[in-house]
Design a protein around this motif. Structure first.
Motif, PDB file in Angstrom:
ATOM      1  N   TYR A  99     -44.479  54.792  24.500  1.00  0.00           N
ATOM      2  CA  TYR A  99     -45.166  54.748  23.212  1.00  0.00           C
ATOM      3  C   TYR A  99     -44.390  55.438  22.095  1.00  0.00           C
ATOM      4  CZ  TYR A  99     -48.940  53.320  26.295  1.00  0.00           C
ATOM      5  OH  TYR A  99     -49.689  52.670  27.235  1.00  0.00           O
ATOM      6  N   ALA A 100     -43.685  56.521  22.417  1.00  0.00           N
ATOM      7  CA  ALA A 100     -42.912  57.218  21.386  1.00  0.00           C
ATOM      8  C   ALA A 100     -41.809  56.314  20.846  1.00  0.00           C
ATOM      9  CB  ALA A 100     -42.319  58.502  21.954  1.00  0.00           C
ATOM     10  N   GLU A 101     -41.134  55.602  21.745  1.00  0.00           N
ATOM     11  CA  GLU A 101     -40.069  54.694  21.321  1.00  0.00           C
ATOM     12  C   GLU A 101     -40.635  53.542  20.496  1.00  0.00           C
ATOM     13  OE1 GLU A 101     -40.548  55.920  24.264  1.00  0.00           O
ATOM     14  OE2 GLU A 101     -38.697  56.866  24.975  1.00  0.00           O
ATOM     15  N   SER A 125     -52.620  53.680  16.614  1.00  0.00           N
ATOM     16  CA  SER A 125     -52.927  53.435  18.033  1.00  0.00           C
ATOM     17  C   SER A 125     -51.868  54.035  18.944  1.00  0.00           C
ATOM     18  CB  SER A 125     -53.043  51.933  18.291  1.00  0.00           C
ATOM     19  OG  SER A 125     -54.100  51.367  17.551  1.00  0.00           O
ATOM     20  N   LEU A 126     -50.607  53.904  18.551  1.00  0.00           N
ATOM     21  CA  LEU A 126     -49.519  54.437  19.375  1.00  0.00           C
ATOM     22  C   LEU A 126     -49.560  55.955  19.440  1.00  0.00           C
ATOM     23  CD1 LEU A 126     -46.645  52.056  18.217  1.00  0.00           C
ATOM     24  CD2 LEU A 126     -47.682  52.128  20.490  1.00  0.00           C
ATOM     25  N   TYR A 127     -49.838  56.602  18.318  1.00  0.00           N
ATOM     26  CA  TYR A 127     -49.906  58.067  18.321  1.00  0.00           C
ATOM     27  C   TYR A 127     -51.117  58.551  19.114  1.00  0.00           C
ATOM     28  CZ  TYR A 127     -46.111  58.171  14.943  1.00  0.00           C
ATOM     29  OH  TYR A 127     -44.892  58.030  14.324  1.00  0.00           O
ATOM     30  N   MET A 128     -52.200  57.772  19.100  1.00  0.00           N
ATOM     31  CA  MET A 128     -53.362  58.157  19.895  1.00  0.00           C
ATOM     32  C   MET A 128     -53.073  58.019  21.394  1.00  0.00           C
ATOM     33  SD  MET A 128     -55.630  59.359  17.901  1.00  0.00           S
ATOM     34  CE  MET A 128     -54.150  60.017  17.108  1.00  0.00           C
ATOM     35  N   GLN A 129     -52.248  57.014  21.745  1.00  0.00           N
ATOM     36  CA  GLN A 129     -51.853  56.877  23.145  1.00  0.00           C
ATOM     37  C   GLN A 129     -51.095  58.116  23.615  1.00  0.00           C
ATOM     38  OE1 GLN A 129     -52.434  54.751  25.500  1.00  0.00           O
ATOM     39  NE2 GLN A 129     -53.220  52.918  24.506  1.00  0.00           N
ATOM     40  N   LYS A 131     -51.566  61.074  22.278  1.00  0.00           N
ATOM     41  CA  LYS A 131     -52.382  62.239  21.903  1.00  0.00           C
ATOM     42  C   LYS A 131     -51.623  63.143  20.939  1.00  0.00           C
ATOM     43  CE  LYS A 131     -55.274  62.134  26.020  1.00  0.00           C
ATOM     44  NZ  LYS A 131     -55.834  62.867  27.176  1.00  0.00           N
ATOM     45  N   ASP A 132     -50.846  62.521  20.083  1.00  0.00           N
ATOM     46  CA  ASP A 132     -50.113  63.250  19.047  1.00  0.00           C
ATOM     47  C   ASP A 132     -51.010  63.267  17.807  1.00  0.00           C
ATOM     48  OD1 ASP A 132     -48.404  64.230  17.106  1.00  0.00           O
ATOM     49  OD2 ASP A 132     -46.632  63.240  17.960  1.00  0.00           O
ATOM     50  N   TYR A 133     -51.908  64.243  17.744  1.00  0.00           N
ATOM     51  CA  TYR A 133     -52.931  64.275  16.711  1.00  0.00           C
ATOM     52  C   TYR A 133     -52.347  64.555  15.325  1.00  0.00           C
ATOM     53  CZ  TYR A 133     -55.883  64.459  20.851  1.00  0.00           C
ATOM     54  OH  TYR A 133     -56.472  64.177  22.055  1.00  0.00           O
ATOM     55  N   ASP A 134     -51.288  65.362  15.254  1.00  0.00           N
ATOM     56  CA  ASP A 134     -50.679  65.640  13.947  1.00  0.00           C
ATOM     57  C   ASP A 134     -50.162  64.349  13.314  1.00  0.00           C
ATOM     58  OD1 ASP A 134     -51.174  68.351  13.879  1.00  0.00           O
ATOM     59  OD2 ASP A 134     -49.331  68.868  14.936  1.00  0.00           O
ATOM     60  N   LYS A 135     -49.447  63.554  14.102  1.00  0.00           N
ATOM     61  CA  LYS A 135     -48.919  62.297  13.560  1.00  0.00           C
ATOM     62  C   LYS A 135     -50.042  61.299  13.293  1.00  0.00           C
ATOM     63  CE  LYS A 135     -44.208  62.667  15.333  1.00  0.00           C
ATOM     64  NZ  LYS A 135     -43.163  62.088  16.205  1.00  0.00           N
ATOM     65  N   GLY A 136     -51.086  61.365  14.097  1.00  0.00           N
ATOM     66  CA  GLY A 136     -52.226  60.496  13.857  1.00  0.00           C
ATOM     67  C   GLY A 136     -52.884  60.812  12.520  1.00  0.00           C
ATOM     68  N   ILE A 137     -53.034  62.116  12.229  1.00  0.00           N
ATOM     69  CA  ILE A 137     -53.611  62.532  10.949  1.00  0.00           C
ATOM     70  C   ILE A 137     -52.706  62.113   9.800  1.00  0.00           C
ATOM     71  CG2 ILE A 137     -54.177  64.555   9.549  1.00  0.00           C
ATOM     72  CD1 ILE A 137     -55.122  65.874  12.221  1.00  0.00           C
ATOM     73  N   ASN A 138     -51.396  62.223  10.025  1.00  0.00           N
ATOM     74  CA  ASN A 138     -50.438  61.814   8.996  1.00  0.00           C
ATOM     75  C   ASN A 138     -50.599  60.332   8.656  1.00  0.00           C
ATOM     76  OD1 ASN A 138     -47.505  60.459   8.614  1.00  0.00           O
ATOM     77  ND2 ASN A 138     -47.592  62.421   7.536  1.00  0.00           N
TER      78      ASN A 138
END
Length: 553
Positions: A99-101, A125-129, A131-138
């Motif tokens: 998912y990161a890639e 959706s990818l950031y939620m997969q 669980k990168d909440y900071d990037k999700g908020i961004n």
């Protein structure tokens, strides 16, 4: 097309010809030839992005995901401005749960084309997969920069802040949403819930009371305030709000059902006094338009509490008066009638069910079995034959198998023997270890004197499964008898007699036949005479006794 900086040389022309041939073969679905031509293309020009891309698709079809990913990435690296290449690469990463890639690829695509706002949804959706909440908020902030704050983005950000343990920021998001929509009481309720999570319970309660002062039937505010009173164990306030929620004209059926389920759980945890629950059900159903879902939940609760059977039955019948097309309560009534051996009621219930739920196999089965028990073989067969028409790939193998097994019995009784055997074959295709079918099929084959070896194999499975079943032992002994294996047959018929203190006249007569052919006429006569006392009208048996020998017919 991104062919690099190659000049128009002979190699370039050869490449162009090969690639053109590859595409022609691809159009003709000559995939082996296409694969070979694309491979040769890359041997001529390793930097041909389009050849990499098409070759990657073939590796994907071959389930070689590593090779496919390599060539998709190669194509995208060679020609990053090609959106198709980039999207396909991102999809390849997702398939491999990288998912990161995948997110990095989508970020590049969005950076080059800010007009594609749907890419932000993919990124979220990818950031939620991950669980990168900071990037999700961004990402949510970027969405709001384009479209402004929405309920969805504010709720999502508040939820992410809560998951990060930052309840203050979660409440701040909800406050901003509520401030932007001062007339929307639902947003104030969401803000109150966020305050509650942040430990500001007094402020939250005051806000919820304000909401209910303006909108007395605001279901969300009622539920939030009830949850608070549950937490502080204020039973009178909880009871009052529970009634408000369940009798709230604005509450949906789902909300009422959810609340009743929660209340039942709480009630059971506190001792399980059903009086309060039943009274609430009565109040909810005592209206001009009672809800079938609530009525069905009430019936289920009454059964959970093991209330009198007739009360549960009346509750189920009430559900059907409200919603006659519901299969579950009718099937429950059928099963109750089955336990009571009330075949007429079963037939009537199933007749109604077939009008409302013609796709439900269970009703054909119970109706057919009820007719079978009444010895009405014509109607029984009609029910089973109609039931077969609704069999699908998702049908229960156990039920379908039993359908065909009983059909086989009925057809054999009607002397439609080939159809009966075909039905048994269908039964065993659905469930190869249907023991009842194996026994009956084997026995009827032996009566016909057909395929005795197959009959023996089927019958042997039944006595392995149930070695003390007198009926199965009798069938196996009789098949051995039909094969002329009298000594072996006697061993198994003796076991059948030992395991059945009230052996039927048929089993006893079989034992006599086996004894006679094994050379024990005295034992055979005693058994035949015992069978005759059970079945005095059996003329063939009388002839055996008179002539002191086995007579087939």
């Amino acid at each position: 097309m991104c062919l690099g900086s190659m000049a128009q040389t002979d190699v370039q022309r050869e490449y162009d010809i090969l690639f053109h041939q590859a595409m022609l073969q691809r159009q003709k679905s000559n995939h082996d030839a296409t694969f070979d031509l694309l491979t040769r293309c890359l041997q001529l020009n390793a930097n041909a992005s389009e050849a990499c891309f098409f070759l990657a698709q073939y590796y994907l079809e071959l389930k070689n995901t590593d090779k496919a990913l390599y060539y998709f990435k190669r194509a995208a690296d060679l020609c990053p401005e090609n959106a198709t290449y980039m999207e396909t690469l991102a999809q390849s990463y997702v398939r491999k749960e990288m998912y990161a890639e995948a997110a990095a690829v989508i970020e590049k695509m969005y950076a080059s084309d800010k007009g594609r706002q749907e890419l932000l949804e993919t990124l979220y959706s990818l950031y939620m997969q991950q669980k990168d909440y900071d990037k999700g908020i961004n990402v949510l902030n970027r969405m709001e920069a384009i479209d402004g704050r929405t309920e969805r983005t504010a709720l999502a950000k508040s939820t992410l802040y809560t998951q990060q343990g930052n309840s203050a920021l979660a409440a701040k998001e909800m406050k901003a949403l509520a401030d932007e929509h001062p007339s929307d009481m639902n947003y104030k309720t969401l803000y109150a819930s966020a305050l509650m999570l942040n430990g500001e319970r007094s402020e939250a309660v005051d806000l919820l009371k304000q909401v209910l002062a303006e909108e007395p039937n605001n279901i969300r505010a009622q539920q939030a305030l009830r949850n608070y009173y549950v937490s502080v164990e204020d039973a009178p306030a909880v009871d009052s709000l529970t009634r408000c929620i369940l009798l709230n004209p604005r509450a949906t059926t789902d909300e009422k059902v959810y609340q009743m389920r929660q209340l039942i759980i709480e009630n059971e945890n506190n001792g399980g006094d059903s009086t309060q629950i039943l009274n609430l059900f009565r109040r909810m159903l005592d209206t001009d338009k009672p809800d079938a879902d609530i009525a069905e939940l009430a019936a289920a609760y009454m059964e959970l509490k093991k209330m009198p059977r007739d009360s549960v039955q009346q509750a189920l019948e009430f559900v059907l008066r409200l919603a006659p097309d519901r299969p579950a309560p009718r099937l429950h009534l059928v099963q109750m009638a089955w336990e009571d051996e009330n075949d007429d009621r079963i037939i009537d219930l199933c007749r109604q069910a077939r009008q409302y739920n013609p796709e439900e196999m269970a009703f054909y089965y119970y109706q057919g079995m009820a007719y079978y028990r009444k010895q009405d073989t014509d109607n029984a067969l009609e029910a089973f034959q109609n039931g077969i028409s609704v069999i699908g790939d998702d049908s229960s193998p156990d039920i379908v198998s039993d359908f065909y097994a009983v059909m086989g019995d009925l057809l054999f009784m009607k002397e439609r023997k080939q159809e009966a055997f075909a039905a048994y074959d269908s039964c065993l295709q659905w469930k190869a270890d249907n023991i009842g079918c194996l026994n009956n099929y084997a026995y009827y084959l032996s009566l016909e004197g057909n395929d005795l070896e197959r009959a023996e194999l089927m019958s042997y499975k039944t006595i392995k499964a149930e070695p003390q079943n007198a009926t199965y032992l009798d069938t196996y002994a009789w098949i051995l008898f039909m094969q002329g294996r009298y000594a072996e047959a006697r061993i198994y018929i003796d076991q059948a007699l030992q395991n059945d203190s009230t052996a039927s006249a048929v089993i006893i007569e079989h034992a006599g036949d086996i004894y006679a052919m094994a050379g024990d006429i005295g034992g055979a006569l005693a058994l035949w005479q015992q069978a005759q006392s059970e079945d005095p009208s059996n003329k063939l048996l009388a002839r055996k006794i008179k002539r002191k020998k086995y007579i087939r017919k």
